[in-house]
Design a protein around this motif. Structure first.
Motif, PDB file in Angstrom:
ATOM      1  N   ASP A 194       0.758  -1.589  -0.097  1.00  0.00           N
ATOM      2  CA  ASP A 194      -0.525   0.032  -0.045  1.00  0.00           C
ATOM      3  C   ASP A 194       0.364   1.619  -0.266  1.00  0.00           C
ATOM      4  N   MET A 237       3.200   1.591  -2.494  1.00  0.00           N
ATOM      5  CA  MET A 237       3.282   1.813  -4.299  1.00  0.00           C
ATOM      6  C   MET A 237       2.786   2.013  -4.389  1.00  0.00           C
ATOM      7  N   LYS A 238       2.779   2.454  -5.770  1.00  0.00           N
ATOM      8  CA  LYS A 238       1.626   2.183  -6.859  1.00  0.00           C
ATOM      9  C   LYS A 238       1.790   0.621  -7.226  1.00  0.00           C
ATOM     10  N   GLU A 239       0.933   0.742  -7.477  1.00  0.00           N
ATOM     11  CA  GLU A 239       0.146  -1.115  -7.749  1.00  0.00           C
ATOM     12  C   GLU A 239       1.154  -1.314  -8.999  1.00  0.00           C
ATOM     13  N   LYS A 240       1.636  -0.766 -10.329  1.00  0.00           N
ATOM     14  CA  LYS A 240       2.353  -1.915 -10.890  1.00  0.00           C
ATOM     15  C   LYS A 240       4.041  -1.331 -10.567  1.00  0.00           C
ATOM     16  N   ASP A 241       4.082  -0.355  -9.877  1.00  0.00           N
ATOM     17  CA  ASP A 241       5.062  -0.501  -8.858  1.00  0.00           C
ATOM     18  C   ASP A 241       6.138  -1.708  -8.424  1.00  0.00           C
ATOM     19  N   TRP A 242       5.244  -1.835  -7.603  1.00  0.00           N
ATOM     20  CA  TRP A 242       4.991  -3.035  -6.456  1.00  0.00           C
ATOM     21  C   TRP A 242       5.284  -3.893  -7.129  1.00  0.00           C
ATOM     22  N   SER A 251      -7.076  -3.260 -11.231  1.00  0.00           N
ATOM     23  CA  SER A 251      -6.056  -2.019 -10.130  1.00  0.00           C
ATOM     24  C   SER A 251      -7.369  -1.108  -9.690  1.00  0.00           C
ATOM     25  N   LYS A 252      -8.486  -1.191 -10.031  1.00  0.00           N
ATOM     26  CA  LYS A 252      -9.066   0.112  -9.302  1.00  0.00           C
ATOM     27  C   LYS A 252     -10.096  -0.817  -8.109  1.00  0.00           C
ATOM     28  N   ARG A 299      -8.814  -1.119  -4.893  1.00  0.00           N
ATOM     29  CA  ARG A 299      -8.109  -0.302  -3.923  1.00  0.00           C
ATOM     30  C   ARG A 299      -9.730   0.775  -3.504  1.00  0.00           C
TER      31      ARG A 299
END
Length: 253
Positions: A81, A83-88, A248-249, A252
């Protein structure tokens, strides 16, 4: 943890590597919603495991010291939580690649692979895109081919077929023959356009006889079977979103 399973030859170790890699790619792509939810930052140190049966698991590290096999990165859930999901997901993918290599060469060391065996094992592994390259959609391309394509007028057309699609091809391609005598030439052109394309779910290479579909958000291509989309269903999809982009949405909310 794996019941004493231990591949002993270069071929067996490579098969083990591929199966574990497939499992990890599933967790980080087609099964990403489930994977995301399992990595609760409120839980203890969690690891992502890939198994020889192509199944994955999020679990605590092994109790024994030293463990039966090298351990994956600890605590992947703590950064979820922050980091951005893509980066994580990309970070987890990088650590997953490191773990896969360490497991493969652990077996090699344990069963006495010599220099030639180690070189052959690494060569086989190195022919495959890394988990990170599949997850991030940046699978490496032959440098010589890249420079050649960049100097040809077909560059724009190639970009279009790998993106959201042109008017003639749309967002998906059936990759099947046609009834005219032109099918041979067109299939050759398709092979050139998609020759470096890898499935965003399984990491598999392009095949001319398979149905593929492109995500309108991340612009990655997928085997229809990997994302459970048929040609008939694709006909009615105005904007296709792959499992990762669709989740991705949701995760969250």
């Amino acid at each position: 943890m794996e019941g004493g399973y231990a591949p002993r030859t270069v071929e067996e170790v490579f098969a083990d590597f591929k199966a574990r890699r497939t499992a990890l790619i599933k967790a980080l792509t087609s099964d990403v919603t489930e994977f995301y939810q399992l990595c609760d930052p409120e839980k203890e140190n969690l690891c992502l495991y890939g198994y020889p049966n192509e199944q994955w698991e999020v679990n605590l590290p092994a109790d024994e010291v030293p463990p039966e096999l090298p351990e994956p990165a600890l605590g992947i859930n703590f950064a979820r939580d922050g980091m951005k999901e893509k980066d994580w997901l990309s970070l987890v993918a990088v650590h997953s690649d490191t773990w896969l290599i360490s497991v493969a060469f652990y077996f090699g060391s344990r069963f006495g692979f010599d220099r030639a065996d180690r070189k052959r094992l690494f060569s086989l592994i190195n022919e495959m895109p890394t988990v990170y390259e599949v997850v991030a959609g940046i699978a490496k391309k032959n440098p010589r081919e890249r420079s050649a394509v960049s100097n040809q007028s077909s560059t724009k057309a190639k970009s279009n077929t790998r993106g959201r699609g042109s008017e003639s091809q749309g967002k998906y391609t059936k990759m099947q023959g046609k009834d005219s005598d032109e099918e041979g030439l067109e299939e050759e052109e398709e092979e050139e356009d998609h020759g470096d394309t890898l499935c965003g779910a399984c990491g598999g290479d392009y095949a001319a006889d398979e149905f593929w579909i492109c995500c309108d958000v991340c612009e990655k291509w997928f085997h229809g079977k990997c994302v459970k989309i048929t040609p008939a269903r694709a006909e009615h999809i105005k904007q296709y979103k792959c499992p990762a982009c669709s989740s991705s949405k949701k995760v969250r909310v």
